[in-house]
Write an enzyme that holds these catalytic residues in place. Structure first.
Site, PDB file in Angstrom:
ATOM      1  N   ASP A 160      16.234  -2.698   4.974  1.00 53.02           N
ATOM      2  CA  ASP A 160      15.440  -3.062   5.963  1.00 53.02           C
ATOM      3  C   ASP A 160      16.039  -3.190   7.326  1.00 53.02           C
ATOM      4  O   ASP A 160      15.430  -2.718   8.457  1.00 53.02           O
ATOM      5  CB  ASP A 160      15.038  -4.622   5.425  1.00 53.02           C
ATOM      6  N   LYS A 165      27.708  -3.629   0.103  1.00 49.06           N
ATOM      7  CA  LYS A 165      28.948  -4.469   0.572  1.00 49.06           C
ATOM      8  C   LYS A 165      29.751  -4.989  -0.615  1.00 49.06           C
ATOM      9  O   LYS A 165      29.903  -6.284  -1.029  1.00 49.06           O
ATOM     10  CB  LYS A 165      28.597  -5.862   1.197  1.00 49.06           C
ATOM     11  N   TYR A 192      15.212 -10.102  -1.950  1.00 45.03           N
ATOM     12  CA  TYR A 192      13.961 -10.195  -1.723  1.00 45.03           C
ATOM     13  C   TYR A 192      13.270 -10.965  -2.823  1.00 45.03           C
ATOM     14  O   TYR A 192      12.189 -11.721  -2.623  1.00 45.03           O
ATOM     15  CB  TYR A 192      13.120  -8.982  -1.321  1.00 45.03           C
ATOM     16  N   ASP A 251      15.518  -0.069  10.618  1.00 39.77           N
ATOM     17  CA  ASP A 251      15.092  -0.643  11.915  1.00 39.77           C
ATOM     18  C   ASP A 251      15.994  -0.087  13.209  1.00 39.77           C
ATOM     19  O   ASP A 251      15.430   0.270  14.279  1.00 39.77           O
ATOM     20  CB  ASP A 251      14.792  -2.208  12.141  1.00 39.77           C
ATOM     21  N   ASP A 262      28.049  -2.712   6.805  1.00 39.24           N
ATOM     22  CA  ASP A 262      28.546  -3.087   8.153  1.00 39.24           C
ATOM     23  C   ASP A 262      29.132  -1.930   8.943  1.00 39.24           C
ATOM     24  O   ASP A 262      28.792  -1.396   9.966  1.00 39.24           O
ATOM     25  CB  ASP A 262      29.501  -4.301   8.502  1.00 39.24           C
TER      26      ASP A 262
HETATM   27  C1  IPM Z   1       9.531  -3.749   6.338  1.00 40.15           C
HETATM   28  C2  IPM Z   1       9.070  -5.240   6.890  1.00 40.15           C
HETATM   29  C3  IPM Z   1       8.838  -5.980   5.768  1.00 40.15           C
HETATM   30  C4  IPM Z   1      10.329  -6.399   5.249  1.00 40.15           C
HETATM   31  C5  IPM Z   1       8.282  -7.492   5.961  1.00 40.15           C
HETATM   32  C6  IPM Z   1       7.192  -7.332   6.958  1.00 40.15           C
HETATM   33  C7  IPM Z   1       8.091  -8.207   4.714  1.00 40.15           C
HETATM   34  O1  IPM Z   1      10.165  -5.543   7.847  1.00 40.15           O
HETATM   35  O2  IPM Z   1       8.739  -3.269   5.608  1.00 40.15           O
HETATM   36  O3  IPM Z   1      10.625  -3.317   6.821  1.00 40.15           O
HETATM   37  O4  IPM Z   1      11.017  -7.005   5.294  1.00 40.15           O
HETATM   38  O5  IPM Z   1      10.252  -5.289   3.937  1.00 40.15           O
HETATM   39 MG    MG Z   2      11.495  -4.322   8.283  1.00 37.23          MG
END
Ligand code: IPM
Ligand code: MG
Length: 351
Positions: free
Chosen positions: A245, A188, A137, A249, A221
């Site tokens: 990240d 990884k 990032y 999710d 993975d």
């Molecule tokens: C998160 C989001 C952020 C990230 C974006 C909005 C920059 O997806 O907080 O998970 O990638 O960290």
């Molecule tokens: Mg995210």
């Protein structure tokens, strides 16, 4: 006086943050100062940049910052370094909140809302500790360049130093001590040197200072696969910025909805924390009053606990959310019909 700064942001951000604000008002914590400021696209509209210097200063002078969400199609054409997300990344970096706690808990009442079978997720309680201010990032060099042959080349750099790895690993180990004492570190190492270093440093720190922790290592993975196949095997998952990240999710969906997951981003002791739902600004449902406010409200609870010295209030808020779900309160993402404010009402009634 503890200070809380609200940054509602864009899309559904203001709607869900408004529900957290109502909870705060109902809690009426003595001496808590609450401020609010424009951030993300809303700040671009007002000031031309996603994060103004004065809002950054205000954040650094607060004890906790509660963010809604940022971004949306409206700002798709702004310069890349001025997009709403760039404001968020700058805020995280300047606050130096390197440890991002993302608890993925499956509330009993929501086990059937999960995209996985009930028996795979019942009792699920994973804590992701995601490194938040390093890795790909932020790594340099980065950019898009034009090559002599006319092609374009986009490039980013994944990089971690020993101290960046150790400080976030320490947070994971400390938190694991208050849980089952199990940490799974994810990278990884089979293809990336930064992953090799990650694995070595995490293991070294464990051997030096946390011999009581059961540490395992897993490739990212495989971790994605295991999170769908048998998520109950995990307790604390320690990982880098990008893998954290993605994997958070993924795990969010097994808890029922992305709309349920809060997060806390912490730096060194005594520094302000940044709290945000892990969901985005959801432009497709923004302005309809349909978003699930639980992730914001649970993020507020984390702020109360970790930065505002109000652990009792945090417990109250978390219990009220759970009780509302037990009583059948459901927003659309959870298969119900309640709007944002009605879900807030259901939680407020049980506070
Ligand atoms: C998160 C989001 C952020 C990230 C974006 C909005 C920059 O997806 O907080 O998970 O990638 O960290
Ligand atoms: Mg995210």
């Amino acid at each position: 006086m503890p200070r809380l700064l609200l940054l509602p942001g864009d899309g559904i951000g203001p709607e869900v943050t408004a529900e957290s604000r109502r909870i705060l008002d109902a809690l009426a914590l003595p001496g808590l100062e609450i401020a609010e400021a424009a951030f993300g696209g809303a700040s671009i509209d007002a000031h031309g940049v996603p994060l103004t210097d004065s809002v950054l200063e205000e954040a650094l002078a607060s004890d906790a910052v509660l963010m809604g969400a940022v971004g949306g199609p409206k700002w798709a054409d702004v310069a890349y370094d001025r997009r709403p997300e760039a404001g968020l990344l700058k805020l995280r970096a300047r606050m130096d909140v390197y440890a991002n706690l993302r608890p993925a808990r499956c509330f009993a009442a929501l086990a059937d809302a999960s995209s996985l079978k009930r028996e795979l997720v019942e009792g699920l309680d994973i804590l992701f500790v995601r490194e938040l201010v390093g890795g790909v990032y932020f790594g340099e060099p980065r950019g898009i360049e034009t090559l002599p042959d006319g092609q374009r080349r986009g490039f980013n750099t994944q990089s971690y130093t020993t101290s960046e790895i150790r400080r976030v690993a320490r947070v994971a180990f400390e938190l694991a001590r208050g849980r089952t004492g199990k940490v799974c570190s994810v990278e990884k190492a089979n293809v990336m040197e930064s992953g090799v270093l990650w694995r070595e440093e995490v293991q070294k720190l464990r051997d030096e200072a946390y011999p009581d922790i059961a540490l395992s290592h897993m490739y990212a993975d495989n971790c994605a696969m295991q999170l769908v196949k048998a998520p109950l095997q995990f307790d604390v998952i320690l990982t880098d910025n990008l893998f954290g990240d993605l994997l958070s999710d993924l795990a969010a969906m097994s808890t029922g909805s992305l709309g349920m997951l809060p997060s806390a981003a912490l730096g060194d002791a005594g520094r302000p924390g940044l709290y945000e739902p892990i969901h985005g600004s959801a432009p497709d449902i923004a302005g309809q009053g349909a978003a699930n406010p639980c992730a914001s409200i649970l993020s507020l609870a984390m702020a109360l606990r970790h930065s505002l010295g109000a652990a009792d209030a945090a417990d109250r808020v978390e219990r009220a959310v759970e009780a509302a779900l037990d009583a059948g309160a459901r927003t659309r993402d959870l298969g119900g019909t309640l709007g944002t404010a009605a879900m807030g009402d259901a939680i407020l009634a049980l506070l």
